[in-house]
Design a protein around this motif. Structure first.
Motif, PDB file in Angstrom:
ATOM      1  N   VAL A  45       0.848  -1.181   0.000  1.00 46.50           N
ATOM      2  CA  VAL A  45       0.000   0.000   0.000  1.00 46.50           C
ATOM      3  C   VAL A  45       0.888   1.237   0.000  1.00 46.50           C
ATOM      4  O   VAL A  45       1.773   1.381   0.833  1.00 46.50           O
ATOM      5  N   GLY A  46       0.655   2.139  -0.947  1.00 49.37           N
ATOM      6  CA  GLY A  46       1.442   3.359  -1.030  1.00 49.37           C
ATOM      7  C   GLY A  46       1.009   4.391  -0.006  1.00 49.37           C
ATOM      8  O   GLY A  46      -0.077   4.300   0.580  1.00 49.37           O
ATOM      9  N   LEU A  47       1.857   5.396   0.221  1.00 49.92           N
ATOM     10  CA  LEU A  47       1.507   6.484   1.129  1.00 49.92           C
ATOM     11  C   LEU A  47       0.311   7.250   0.575  1.00 49.92           C
ATOM     12  O   LEU A  47       0.242   7.538  -0.621  1.00 49.92           O
ATOM     13  N   PRO A  48      -0.650   7.618   1.435  1.00 49.78           N
ATOM     14  CA  PRO A  48      -1.847   8.319   0.955  1.00 49.78           C
ATOM     15  C   PRO A  48      -1.538   9.762   0.581  1.00 49.78           C
ATOM     16  O   PRO A  48      -0.751  10.431   1.253  1.00 49.78           O
ATOM     17  N   VAL A  49      -2.169  10.249  -0.491  1.00 54.89           N
ATOM     18  CA  VAL A  49      -1.943  11.634  -0.926  1.00 54.89           C
ATOM     19  C   VAL A  49      -3.237  12.430  -1.081  1.00 54.89           C
ATOM     20  O   VAL A  49      -3.208  13.664  -1.043  1.00 54.89           O
ATOM     21  N   ARG A  50      -4.373  11.753  -1.235  1.00 55.76           N
ATOM     22  CA  ARG A  50      -5.623  12.497  -1.434  1.00 55.76           C
ATOM     23  C   ARG A  50      -6.807  11.709  -0.886  1.00 55.76           C
ATOM     24  O   ARG A  50      -6.871  10.480  -1.024  1.00 55.76           O
ATOM     25  N   LEU A  51      -7.755  12.438  -0.266  1.00 60.11           N
ATOM     26  CA  LEU A  51      -9.021  11.873   0.209  1.00 60.11           C
ATOM     27  C   LEU A  51     -10.150  12.475  -0.618  1.00 60.11           C
ATOM     28  O   LEU A  51     -10.229  13.689  -0.772  1.00 60.11           O
ATOM     29  N   ARG A 121     -23.615   8.866   5.776  1.00 62.20           N
ATOM     30  CA  ARG A 121     -24.489   7.812   6.261  1.00 62.20           C
ATOM     31  C   ARG A 121     -23.910   6.447   5.915  1.00 62.20           C
ATOM     32  O   ARG A 121     -23.068   6.315   5.032  1.00 62.20           O
ATOM     33  N   LYS A 122     -24.381   5.437   6.610  1.00 64.25           N
ATOM     34  CA  LYS A 122     -23.950   4.066   6.351  1.00 64.25           C
ATOM     35  C   LYS A 122     -24.146   3.744   4.872  1.00 64.25           C
ATOM     36  O   LYS A 122     -25.212   4.002   4.304  1.00 64.25           O
ATOM     37  N   GLY A 123     -23.098   3.215   4.240  1.00 61.02           N
ATOM     38  CA  GLY A 123     -23.149   2.862   2.829  1.00 61.02           C
ATOM     39  C   GLY A 123     -22.526   3.890   1.912  1.00 61.02           C
ATOM     40  O   GLY A 123     -22.254   3.589   0.744  1.00 61.02           O
ATOM     41  N   ASP A 124     -22.279   5.115   2.411  1.00 58.83           N
ATOM     42  CA  ASP A 124     -21.598   6.120   1.582  1.00 58.83           C
ATOM     43  C   ASP A 124     -20.162   5.673   1.299  1.00 58.83           C
ATOM     44  O   ASP A 124     -19.550   4.960   2.095  1.00 58.83           O
ATOM     45  N   ILE A 125     -19.639   6.116   0.167  1.00 57.40           N
ATOM     46  CA  ILE A 125     -18.332   5.675  -0.308  1.00 57.40           C
ATOM     47  C   ILE A 125     -17.332   6.824  -0.258  1.00 57.40           C
ATOM     48  O   ILE A 125     -17.674   7.984  -0.522  1.00 57.40           O
ATOM     49  N   LEU A 126     -16.087   6.494   0.089  1.00 58.54           N
ATOM     50  CA  LEU A 126     -15.000   7.464  -0.007  1.00 58.54           C
ATOM     51  C   LEU A 126     -13.776   6.770  -0.569  1.00 58.54           C
ATOM     52  O   LEU A 126     -13.679   5.538  -0.574  1.00 58.54           O
ATOM     53  N   TYR A 127     -12.821   7.595  -1.047  1.00 57.73           N
ATOM     54  CA  TYR A 127     -11.663   7.061  -1.754  1.00 57.73           C
ATOM     55  C   TYR A 127     -10.378   7.668  -1.206  1.00 57.73           C
ATOM     56  O   TYR A 127     -10.330   8.852  -0.877  1.00 57.73           O
ATOM     57  N   ILE A 128      -9.342   6.836  -1.141  1.00 55.82           N
ATOM     58  CA  ILE A 128      -7.985   7.286  -0.838  1.00 55.82           C
ATOM     59  C   ILE A 128      -7.117   7.002  -2.062  1.00 55.82           C
ATOM     60  O   ILE A 128      -7.049   5.863  -2.536  1.00 55.82           O
ATOM     61  N   ASP A 129      -6.474   8.056  -2.578  1.00 55.87           N
ATOM     62  CA  ASP A 129      -5.500   7.890  -3.656  1.00 55.87           C
ATOM     63  C   ASP A 129      -4.110   7.864  -3.040  1.00 55.87           C
ATOM     64  O   ASP A 129      -3.809   8.687  -2.160  1.00 55.87           O
ATOM     65  N   ASP A 130      -3.264   6.926  -3.487  1.00 53.45           N
ATOM     66  CA  ASP A 130      -1.927   6.862  -2.910  1.00 53.45           C
ATOM     67  C   ASP A 130      -0.873   7.351  -3.889  1.00 53.45           C
ATOM     68  O   ASP A 130      -1.160   7.650  -5.054  1.00 53.45           O
ATOM     69  N   VAL A 131       0.359   7.433  -3.405  1.00 55.75           N
ATOM     70  CA  VAL A 131       1.450   8.011  -4.178  1.00 55.75           C
ATOM     71  C   VAL A 131       1.799   7.162  -5.399  1.00 55.75           C
ATOM     72  O   VAL A 131       2.410   7.653  -6.352  1.00 55.75           O
ATOM     73  N   GLN A 132       1.397   5.901  -5.384  1.00 54.23           N
ATOM     74  CA  GLN A 132       1.669   5.002  -6.503  1.00 54.23           C
ATOM     75  C   GLN A 132       0.604   5.067  -7.594  1.00 54.23           C
ATOM     76  O   GLN A 132       0.691   4.373  -8.593  1.00 54.23           O
TER      77      GLN A 132
END
Length: 199
Positions: A45-51, A121-132
């Motif tokens: 897993v790469g270092l996180p850069v964006r949420l 709310r439960k079921g909502d989605i979020l994303y983490i973009d990593d340095v890779q």
């Protein structure tokens, strides 16, 4: 007179920037990184850069934060950034990664980056973009309020699963404690398969 966190005056701003200190007891001064068996991690897993949280229009750079001299988790230095607790678990690894964001900000009428965290709310989605260049997908499981001095171990540790927990201020400003009265924590967990289309 009680006041919302968003109305804190500039005189309460720590180091000229932060408004809400994300203080939760039980946070170790030397981090809460868990020992991770490399065999449990399917891919590096790469270092996180964006949420990114599309449902509340969050698209934020991730700063790396640690612990303040008073033992609190530090906060991001810029109002529209979020802060990953870098001594702890990395997003996408087994355990509980933690990201903090401001609920309010000095001279920022529309609040901080996590001003609308209460709408998740439960079921909502979020994303983490990593340095890779990889994207990790997380799904919201719970949205809770804690008192400012609540034991933080359940936020910073997990006995199973791959989790990402989001923290911001909530409640009212308590001038006697120089803190907001509550913290909002959104608990999420990793979705094994990453969707190919984002909305």
């Amino acid at each position: 007179m009680r006041d919302r966190c968003a109305r804190i005056t500039a005189s309460l701003v720590a180091a000229g920037s932060t408004i809400c200190i994300l203080m939760l007891t039980g946070l170790p001064a030397h981090g809460f990184a868990q020992e991770i068996d490399p065999l449990q991690v399917e891919a590096q897993v790469g270092l996180p850069v964006r949420l990114r949280i599309p449902s509340i229009k969050v698209n934020s750079v991730i700063e790396y934060v640690g612990v303040t001299s008073s033992g609190a988790m530090d906060v991001p230095k810029k109002d529209l950034n979020v802060g990953w607790y870098s001594p702890g678990t990395r997003p996408g690894e087994p355990g509980s990664a933690v990201i903090a964001g401001h609920y309010s900000w000095r001279n920022h009428a529309q609040g901080g980056i996590f001003n609308n965290l209460d709408q998740l709310r439960k079921g909502d989605i979020l994303y983490i973009d990593d340095v890779q260049g990889n994207t990790l997908t997380f799904v919201v499981r719970e949205n809770r309020i804690f008192k400012y001095d609540a034991d933080a171990r359940q936020v910073f540790s997990s006995s199973s699963g791959t989790r990402l927990n989001l923290i911001t201020c909530a409640g009212w400003w308590d001038s006697s404690k120089q803190s907001s009265t509550s913290r909002r924590v959104v608990f999420t967990e990793l979705v094994p398969q990453i969707p190919t289309n984002f909305s």
